[in-house]
Enzyme design. Structure first.
Site, PDB file in Angstrom:
ATOM      1  N   CYS A  68       0.853  -1.180   0.000  1.00  0.00           N
ATOM      2  CA  CYS A  68       0.000   0.000   0.000  1.00  0.00           C
ATOM      3  C   CYS A  68       0.895   1.239   0.000  1.00  0.00           C
ATOM      4  CB  CYS A  68      -0.961  -0.005   1.186  1.00  0.00           C
ATOM      5  SG  CYS A  68      -0.385   0.874   2.631  1.00  0.00           S
ATOM      6  N   GLU A  69       0.504   2.217  -0.794  1.00  0.00           N
ATOM      7  CA  GLU A  69       1.372   3.383  -0.949  1.00  0.00           C
ATOM      8  C   GLU A  69       1.311   4.333   0.249  1.00  0.00           C
ATOM      9  OE1 GLU A  69       0.169   5.187  -4.574  1.00  0.00           O
ATOM     10  OE2 GLU A  69      -1.485   6.303  -3.673  1.00  0.00           O
ATOM     11  N   HIS A  70       0.358   4.104   1.129  1.00  0.00           N
ATOM     12  CA  HIS A  70       0.254   4.993   2.294  1.00  0.00           C
ATOM     13  C   HIS A  70       1.176   4.572   3.418  1.00  0.00           C
ATOM     14  CE1 HIS A  70      -3.960   5.412   0.473  1.00  0.00           C
ATOM     15  NE2 HIS A  70      -3.238   6.446   0.107  1.00  0.00           N
ATOM     16  N   HIS A  71       1.391   3.266   3.565  1.00  0.00           N
ATOM     17  CA  HIS A  71       2.210   2.778   4.677  1.00  0.00           C
ATOM     18  C   HIS A  71       3.389   1.930   4.215  1.00  0.00           C
ATOM     19  CE1 HIS A  71      -1.950   3.373   6.229  1.00  0.00           C
ATOM     20  NE2 HIS A  71      -1.303   3.938   7.239  1.00  0.00           N
ATOM     21  N   CYS A  81      -1.661  -3.218   6.693  1.00  0.00           N
ATOM     22  CA  CYS A  81      -1.570  -1.922   7.376  1.00  0.00           C
ATOM     23  C   CYS A  81      -2.788  -1.689   8.257  1.00  0.00           C
ATOM     24  CB  CYS A  81      -1.378  -0.791   6.375  1.00  0.00           C
ATOM     25  SG  CYS A  81      -2.772  -0.509   5.284  1.00  0.00           S
ATOM     26  N   GLN A 100      -5.490  -0.405  -3.757  1.00  0.00           N
ATOM     27  CA  GLN A 100      -6.195  -1.516  -4.406  1.00  0.00           C
ATOM     28  C   GLN A 100      -7.116  -1.027  -5.529  1.00  0.00           C
ATOM     29  OE1 GLN A 100      -8.017  -4.290  -1.653  1.00  0.00           O
ATOM     30  NE2 GLN A 100      -9.433  -5.034  -3.213  1.00  0.00           N
ATOM     31  N   HIS A 131      -5.437  -6.148   3.943  1.00  0.00           N
ATOM     32  CA  HIS A 131      -4.444  -5.093   4.073  1.00  0.00           C
ATOM     33  C   HIS A 131      -3.751  -5.177   5.434  1.00  0.00           C
ATOM     34  CE1 HIS A 131      -5.527  -2.656   0.436  1.00  0.00           C
ATOM     35  NE2 HIS A 131      -6.494  -3.534   0.488  1.00  0.00           N
TER      36      HIS A 131
HETATM   37 ZN   LIG Z   1      -1.904   1.303   4.158  1.00  0.00          ZN
END
Ligand SMILES: [Zn+2]
Length: 202
Positions: free
Chosen positions: A90-93, A161, A131, A159
């Site tokens: 995931c690009e956020h975490h 995260c 996703q 996920h």
């Molecule tokens: Zn994430």
């Protein structure tokens, strides 16, 4: 020489690995670790190679994967590749999400090798992703490369995260879908696809 699972490591630019290694050593320190203790000595380099491996999808052009194996064929029924194993970040975490992709298309004079569909999924998955975008990118790639009557993509993923940070209940999955052409216009075609991929028929 230490053996690793990352067969393509020799393709990674040594300057990039060296720079990443330095940053990861600094990160370990900032996290309260001692990068010079025995167990961590090679960790910055391993992480550098692992992350390069897990993001190597930037170096591949997914359209080319399909275009390199496109064949003229009059078959005009649904082609479905289901349960394609999927691992992404995931690009956020930058923490993994993983699950399965189901991809279908209805040819309009051209087909591609079945393994190419899985490779397109893998190529987009090996980038930093959400996703939702991953689902749409796979759909658009197949639509553009083969110009079929329609494309359907469903991804079910967990996920880490969310799970590891306790935001989401363990074991819950996120489902995303994207359609083009007859999968949008024909309720029956979309239903047929959803039935074919649904859990109760596995
Ligand atoms: Zn994430």
């Amino acid at each position: 020489m230490e053996k690793t699972n990352y067969n393509k490591e020799e393709h990674f630019a040594p300057e990039t690995i060296a720079a990443l290694k330095e940053h990861y050593a600094a990160i370990l320190q900032l996290l309260g670790e001692d990068p010079s203790r025995e167990g961590l000595l090679k960790t910055p380099e391993r992480v550098a190679k692992a992350m390069s491996f897990l993001t190597q999808g930037y170096e591949v052009e997914p359209l080319e994967i399909i275009r390199s194996a496109t064949f003229r064929e009059e078959y005009r029924q649904m082609v479905l590749v289901k349960d394609i194993e999927l691992y992404s970040l995931c690009e956020h975490h930058m923490i993994p999400f993983y699950g399965r992709a189901h991809v279908a298309y209805i040819p309009n004079g051209y087909i591609t090798g079945l393994s190419k569909i899985a490779r397109v999924v893998e190529c987009y998955a090996r980038r930093l992703q959400v996703q939702e975008r991953l689902t749409v990118q796979i759909r658009d790639c197949i639509q553009e490369a083969l110009n079929p009557m329609g494309v359907a993509v469903v991804i079910e993923a967990s996920h880490m995260c969310m799970q590891m940070r306790g935001v989401e209940k363990q074991g819950s999955a996120t489902t995303t879908s994207a359609f083009t052409g007859v999968f949008l216009s024909s309720h029956r075609t979309r239903e047929e696809f959803m039935t074919l991929i649904s859990h109760k028929y596995r």
